[in-house]
Design an enzyme around this catalytic site. Structure first.
Site, mmCIF file in Angstrom:
data_model
loop_
_atom_site.group_PDB
_atom_site.id
_atom_site.type_symbol
_atom_site.label_atom_id
_atom_site.label_comp_id
_atom_site.label_asym_id
_atom_site.label_seq_id
_atom_site.Cartn_x
_atom_site.Cartn_y
_atom_site.Cartn_z
ATOM 1 N N PRO A 128 -14.185 61.986 35.956
ATOM 2 C CA PRO A 128 -14.127 61.408 37.313
ATOM 3 C C PRO A 128 -15.544 61.130 37.811
ATOM 4 O O PRO A 128 -16.508 61.660 37.255
ATOM 5 C CB PRO A 128 -13.473 62.518 38.134
ATOM 6 C CG PRO A 128 -13.755 63.776 37.400
ATOM 7 C CD PRO A 128 -13.911 63.438 35.944
ATOM 8 N N SER A 161 -13.566 54.684 33.441
ATOM 9 C CA SER A 161 -13.399 55.761 34.440
ATOM 10 C C SER A 161 -13.750 55.245 35.831
ATOM 11 O O SER A 161 -12.872 54.753 36.544
ATOM 12 C CB SER A 161 -14.207 56.998 34.049
ATOM 13 O OG SER A 161 -15.584 56.727 34.019
ATOM 14 N N ARG A 162 -15.008 55.324 36.221
ATOM 15 C CA ARG A 162 -15.458 54.748 37.490
ATOM 16 C C ARG A 162 -16.835 54.133 37.231
ATOM 17 O O ARG A 162 -17.641 54.687 36.477
ATOM 18 C CB ARG A 162 -15.570 55.816 38.584
ATOM 19 C CG ARG A 162 -14.232 56.214 39.195
ATOM 20 C CD ARG A 162 -13.569 55.081 39.997
ATOM 21 N NE ARG A 162 -12.288 55.464 40.578
ATOM 22 C CZ ARG A 162 -11.104 55.282 40.000
ATOM 23 N NH1 ARG A 162 -11.028 54.735 38.796
ATOM 24 N NH2 ARG A 162 -9.995 55.648 40.608
ATOM 25 N N ASP A 168 -14.203 48.396 32.269
ATOM 26 C CA ASP A 168 -13.054 48.037 33.111
ATOM 27 C C ASP A 168 -13.389 48.327 34.570
ATOM 28 O O ASP A 168 -12.605 47.992 35.457
ATOM 29 C CB ASP A 168 -11.813 48.834 32.682
ATOM 30 C CG ASP A 168 -10.572 48.414 33.462
ATOM 31 O OD1 ASP A 168 -10.293 47.188 33.493
ATOM 32 O OD2 ASP A 168 -9.908 49.273 34.063
ATOM 33 N N GLU A 211 -17.877 47.086 42.167
ATOM 34 C CA GLU A 211 -16.662 46.287 41.987
ATOM 35 C C GLU A 211 -15.913 46.011 43.298
ATOM 36 O O GLU A 211 -15.119 45.076 43.375
ATOM 37 C CB GLU A 211 -15.715 46.956 40.991
ATOM 38 C CG GLU A 211 -15.081 48.254 41.510
ATOM 39 C CD GLU A 211 -14.096 48.864 40.526
ATOM 40 O OE1 GLU A 211 -14.434 49.003 39.346
ATOM 41 O OE2 GLU A 211 -12.978 49.206 40.961
ATOM 42 N N HIS A 231 -10.804 46.193 36.329
ATOM 43 C CA HIS A 231 -10.071 47.407 36.733
ATOM 44 C C HIS A 231 -8.561 47.224 36.527
ATOM 45 O O HIS A 231 -7.779 47.371 37.459
ATOM 46 C CB HIS A 231 -10.377 47.768 38.188
ATOM 47 C CG HIS A 231 -10.234 49.241 38.452
ATOM 48 N ND1 HIS A 231 -11.082 49.955 39.254
ATOM 49 C CD2 HIS A 231 -9.312 50.147 38.011
ATOM 50 C CE1 HIS A 231 -10.706 51.222 39.303
ATOM 51 N NE2 HIS A 231 -9.622 51.363 38.544
#
Ligand code: NAI
Length: 333
Positions: free
Chosen positions: A205, A232-233, A257, A262, A294
């Site tokens: 995370p 993930s982020r 992703d 973003e 995403h």
């Protein structure tokens, strides 16, 4: 309950309406949640928010003033929520802790396979009648080493898929899990994982500890030419450092992703506008970078599970004042 659903897309409406089955009054709102849009929740009891919605202290205070008692996140990550402020304001925040780890893990695999075998480039070439293979050379996954950072639900699933392809697994997580060792995987420290992996895939995370976990130092420690994958982020990777790593060849290829900034880009059609984010635009110029917006979670199974869990949290909160998947500062400490 009346629920103001922010950042609504047609697909959200489809799955939430199906899971709701008329129990609650869902007010579908297209705008994302910001200090400017928070007043749209007036008259509702709960808001339903998504990954890039702003749930900082200022927005939470506005929601409280508007009479909101529950913030039901329809995602797993809660890095945009000021939980301390929520506690202070007496707001319950729930999330969807697990919906389909397979959806995200399979997307990570799709990125790895596509990037390695240059499917994104081959697709365009063939459509233009160019059948040359130069520049499309890949490597076998069989016998390679994959480093999995974060072996929670998604990381373990990704490790299983990679092991199925014949990869050796190196793993990093403060809480080791027996599934990884059962796969023949080995928990190692960060330096060993970075230096020993042909593919590094991120599944931790975003927390203060993991912010820019992959920075210039980590990139210098990578096995030269390794593939880096982030589902993930965004801010787990320092994007500017990654660009330098791509230019120097320290990073062999990069699949994303998620992206640090973003929030201003993803989940909308910007194809007729100018992208103002120069860092993002630079990323798109590399032939060895593959970006998706995403979408790792975006499967029928995951969307159904997200909607079911979100509605369960709302219904239980309406009945008993407690959401089964409530987050609290205490629980996370
Ligand atoms: P999880 O909570 O099951 O696993 C996270 C793991 O990361 C835990 O085992 C934890 O101990 C580990 N971790 C925490 N700090 C770490 C550190 N400093 N170094 C290494 N490991 C660390 O979460 P899950 O469901 O596997 O999801 C992981 C992340 O994936 C989420 O937090 C979210 O940000 C992201 N995600 C992305 C999606 C997408 O569509 N791209 C969809 C769903 C989740």
């Amino acid at each position: 309950m009346r629920v103001a659903v922010f950042s609504t897309k047609p697909y959200d409406r489809r799955f939430l309406d199906a899971a709701n089955a008329g129990r609650h009054e869902l007010l579908f709102l297209e705008p994302g949640l910001t200090p400017a849009t928070a007043p749209l929740a007036a008259g509702a009891d709960a808001v339903c928010a998504f990954v890039n919605d702003d749930l900082g202290a200022a927005v939470l205070e506005l929601l409280r003033q508007a009479g909101i008692r529950l913030v039901a996140l329809r995602c797993a990550g809660f890095n945009r929520v000021d939980l301390e402020a929520a506690r202070r304001l007496g707001l319950t925040v729930s999330r969807v802790p697990a919906y389909s780890p397979e959806a995200v893990a399979e997307h990570a695999l799709a990125l790895i396979l596509a990037l390695n075998r240059k499917i994104h480039r081959a697709y365009n070439r063939v459509r233009e009648g160019n059948f040359a293979l130069d520049g499309l050379l890949g490597f076998n996954l069989q016998g390679r080493t994959a480093g999995v950072i974060g072996t929670g639900q998604i990381g373990r699933c990704t490790a299983r898929l990679l092991a199925g392809f014949g990869c050796r697994i190196l793993a990093l997580d403060p809480y080791p899990h027996a599934d990884i060792t059962a796969l023949g995987g080995r928990y190692v420290d960060k330096a060993t994982l970075l230096a020993g992996s042909d593919i590094v895939t991120l599944h931790c995370p975003l927390t203060p500890e993991t912010h820019h976990f992959i920075d210039a130092g980590a990139i210098a420690a990578l096995k030269r030419g390794a593939m880096l994958v982030n589902t993930s982020r965004g801010a787990v990777i320092d994007t500017r450092a990654a660009i330098e790593g791509l230019k120097s060849g320290a990073i062999g290829s990069l699949a994303l992703d998620v992206y640090e900034e973003e929030g201003d880009l993803f989940f909308r059609d910007l194809s007729s506008t100018v992208i103002r984010d120069d860092v993002f635009a630079r990323l798109l110029t590399f032939p060895n970078v593959l970006v998706t917006g995403h979408q790792a979670f975006f499967t029928v199974e995951a969307m159904s599970a997200i909607a079911e869990t979100t509605l369960r949290n709302i219904t239980e909160f309406a009945r008993h004042g407690v959401a089964p998947d409530a987050l609290s500062v205490e629980k996370l400490a």
